[in-house]
Design a protein around this motif. Sequence first.
Motif, PDB file in Angstrom:
ATOM      1  N   HIS A 199      32.821  43.537  23.317  1.00  0.00           N
ATOM      2  CA  HIS A 199      32.188  42.866  22.183  1.00  0.00           C
ATOM      3  C   HIS A 199      31.916  41.424  22.562  1.00  0.00           C
ATOM      4  N   MET A 200      30.708  40.962  22.298  1.00  0.00           N
ATOM      5  CA  MET A 200      30.446  39.538  22.406  1.00  0.00           C
ATOM      6  C   MET A 200      31.001  38.897  21.142  1.00  0.00           C
ATOM      7  N   SER A 201      31.259  37.590  21.199  1.00  0.00           N
ATOM      8  CA  SER A 201      31.868  36.963  20.033  1.00  0.00           C
ATOM      9  C   SER A 201      30.896  36.894  18.852  1.00  0.00           C
ATOM     10  N   PHE A 202      29.594  37.118  19.104  1.00  0.00           N
ATOM     11  CA  PHE A 202      28.670  37.092  17.963  1.00  0.00           C
ATOM     12  C   PHE A 202      28.470  38.478  17.355  1.00  0.00           C
ATOM     13  N   THR A 203      29.243  39.457  17.831  1.00  0.00           N
ATOM     14  CA  THR A 203      29.178  40.790  17.233  1.00  0.00           C
ATOM     15  C   THR A 203      29.554  40.694  15.758  1.00  0.00           C
ATOM     16  N   LEU A 204      28.709  41.243  14.890  1.00  0.00           N
ATOM     17  CA  LEU A 204      29.034  41.265  13.465  1.00  0.00           C
ATOM     18  C   LEU A 204      29.567  42.648  13.118  1.00  0.00           C
ATOM     19  N   ILE A 205      30.791  42.682  12.660  1.00  0.00           N
ATOM     20  CA  ILE A 205      31.431  43.954  12.307  1.00  0.00           C
ATOM     21  C   ILE A 205      30.942  44.399  10.933  1.00  0.00           C
ATOM     22  N   GLN A 206      30.594  45.664  10.833  1.00  0.00           N
ATOM     23  CA  GLN A 206      30.152  46.187   9.544  1.00  0.00           C
ATOM     24  C   GLN A 206      31.332  46.248   8.578  1.00  0.00           C
ATOM     25  N   GLN A 207      31.116  45.760   7.373  1.00  0.00           N
ATOM     26  CA  GLN A 207      32.177  45.766   6.378  1.00  0.00           C
ATOM     27  C   GLN A 207      32.264  47.142   5.706  1.00  0.00           C
ATOM     28  N   ALA A 208      33.474  47.527   5.336  1.00  0.00           N
ATOM     29  CA  ALA A 208      33.662  48.790   4.616  1.00  0.00           C
ATOM     30  C   ALA A 208      32.939  48.718   3.276  1.00  0.00           C
ATOM     31  N   GLU A 209      32.651  49.888   2.735  1.00  0.00           N
ATOM     32  CA  GLU A 209      31.998  49.954   1.427  1.00  0.00           C
ATOM     33  C   GLU A 209      32.786  49.094   0.436  1.00  0.00           C
ATOM     34  N   PRO A 210      32.104  48.140  -0.216  1.00  0.00           N
ATOM     35  CA  PRO A 210      32.862  47.260  -1.114  1.00  0.00           C
ATOM     36  C   PRO A 210      33.236  47.986  -2.405  1.00  0.00           C
ATOM     37  N   ARG A 211      34.513  48.165  -2.632  1.00  0.00           N
ATOM     38  CA  ARG A 211      34.973  48.729  -3.900  1.00  0.00           C
ATOM     39  C   ARG A 211      35.930  47.727  -4.523  1.00  0.00           C
ATOM     40  N   LEU A 212      35.972  47.726  -5.838  1.00  0.00           N
ATOM     41  CA  LEU A 212      36.948  46.912  -6.539  1.00  0.00           C
ATOM     42  C   LEU A 212      38.329  47.468  -6.227  1.00  0.00           C
ATOM     43  N   HIS A 213      39.243  46.611  -5.771  1.00  0.00           N
ATOM     44  CA  HIS A 213      40.526  47.124  -5.278  1.00  0.00           C
ATOM     45  C   HIS A 213      41.651  46.127  -5.600  1.00  0.00           C
ATOM     46  N   ARG A 214      41.625  45.580  -6.830  1.00  0.00           N
ATOM     47  CA  ARG A 214      42.646  44.593  -7.200  1.00  0.00           C
ATOM     48  C   ARG A 214      43.981  45.276  -7.467  1.00  0.00           C
ATOM     49  N   SER A 215      43.915  46.428  -8.131  1.00  0.00           N
ATOM     50  CA  SER A 215      45.132  47.158  -8.481  1.00  0.00           C
ATOM     51  C   SER A 215      45.011  48.587  -7.980  1.00  0.00           C
ATOM     52  N   GLU A 216      46.089  49.083  -7.376  1.00  0.00           N
ATOM     53  CA  GLU A 216      46.116  50.462  -6.889  1.00  0.00           C
ATOM     54  C   GLU A 216      47.346  51.125  -7.505  1.00  0.00           C
TER      55      GLU A 216
END
Length: 327
Positions: free
Chosen positions: A3-20
């Motif tokens: 990986h080059m340092s400018f590699t942008l990692i894909q973020q996981a699907e954003p879900r609301l996750h304040r309380s589990e």
Amino acid sequence: KEHMSFTLIQQAEPRLHRSELAVPGSNPTFMEKSASSAADVIFLDLEDAVAPDDKEKARTNIIQALNDLDWGNKTMMIRINGLDTHYMYRDVVDIVEACPRLDMILIPKVGVPQDVYAIDVLVTQIEQAKKREKKIGFEVLIETALGMANVEAIAQSSKRLEAMSFGVADYAASTRARSTVIGGVNPDFSVLTDKDEAGNRQTHWQDPWLFAQNRMLVACRAYGLRPIDGPFGDFSDPDGYRSAAKRCAALGFEGKWAIHPSQIELANEVFTPSEAEVKKARRILEAMEEAAKAGRGAVSLDGRLIDIASIRMAEALIQKADAMSAK
């Protein structure tokens, strides 16, 4: 591949996750009550909360609950039994095949990336066979010394992986920590100050879980996952819970488990971004838009330079704030 340092990692699907919220699959009444709770995420448990004799019944209960109850817009998850048990394959096969409402699977005691791969293979086959529209996401529990030693590799183990939880009770057992309350502090884990001129000394309590939480957090943030803090055992101590949650929120955690309905509200409160934070995020995006119109590449706001990372963070925060107001 490097990986080059400018590699942008894909973020996981954003879900609301304040309380589990953890709900035992052996208790249909609790499941029914949890459906109307304010929890962002619920996991129906087949593992620790269910005695060996009740495992099969819990499976049937969970299938019924997922198919019959109205869960609103909650993220629905099951916690399967460990890969070292013979219950696990049925947990996955029976429930994923029968429950289109299921969003995610929580995999306990993950020690190596291969653990996640094993479940991924099973789920992929079921999805193909059943022509499932919705792709199942994974959350893993980091709750052993082995899991923590391999946390960076585990974070990259599957495209399905969205989140990691720190399971403090099993982690304490695995590291042989002298633990008191689950997720609580210990008076022995403290620093005694040197004597002042009058000969007085003070004792400052420390957080024994900080290193572990921080290490998991870094792995999550490096690879685009949601870091979630696990249980706080004493549900008659809301102040202790709030304090533990605030420490994690300060580090960058996204949410925390509730092992009792009274803890849901506390988690939602602590992990909801403040109005000031949301306002600032909106200003960052506005400043970017204006700069783009004016053809300027670099942008500063309040004397600070805004870069691609600040934009990403601002977008993520606003996505969360929108999701919360939609709730």
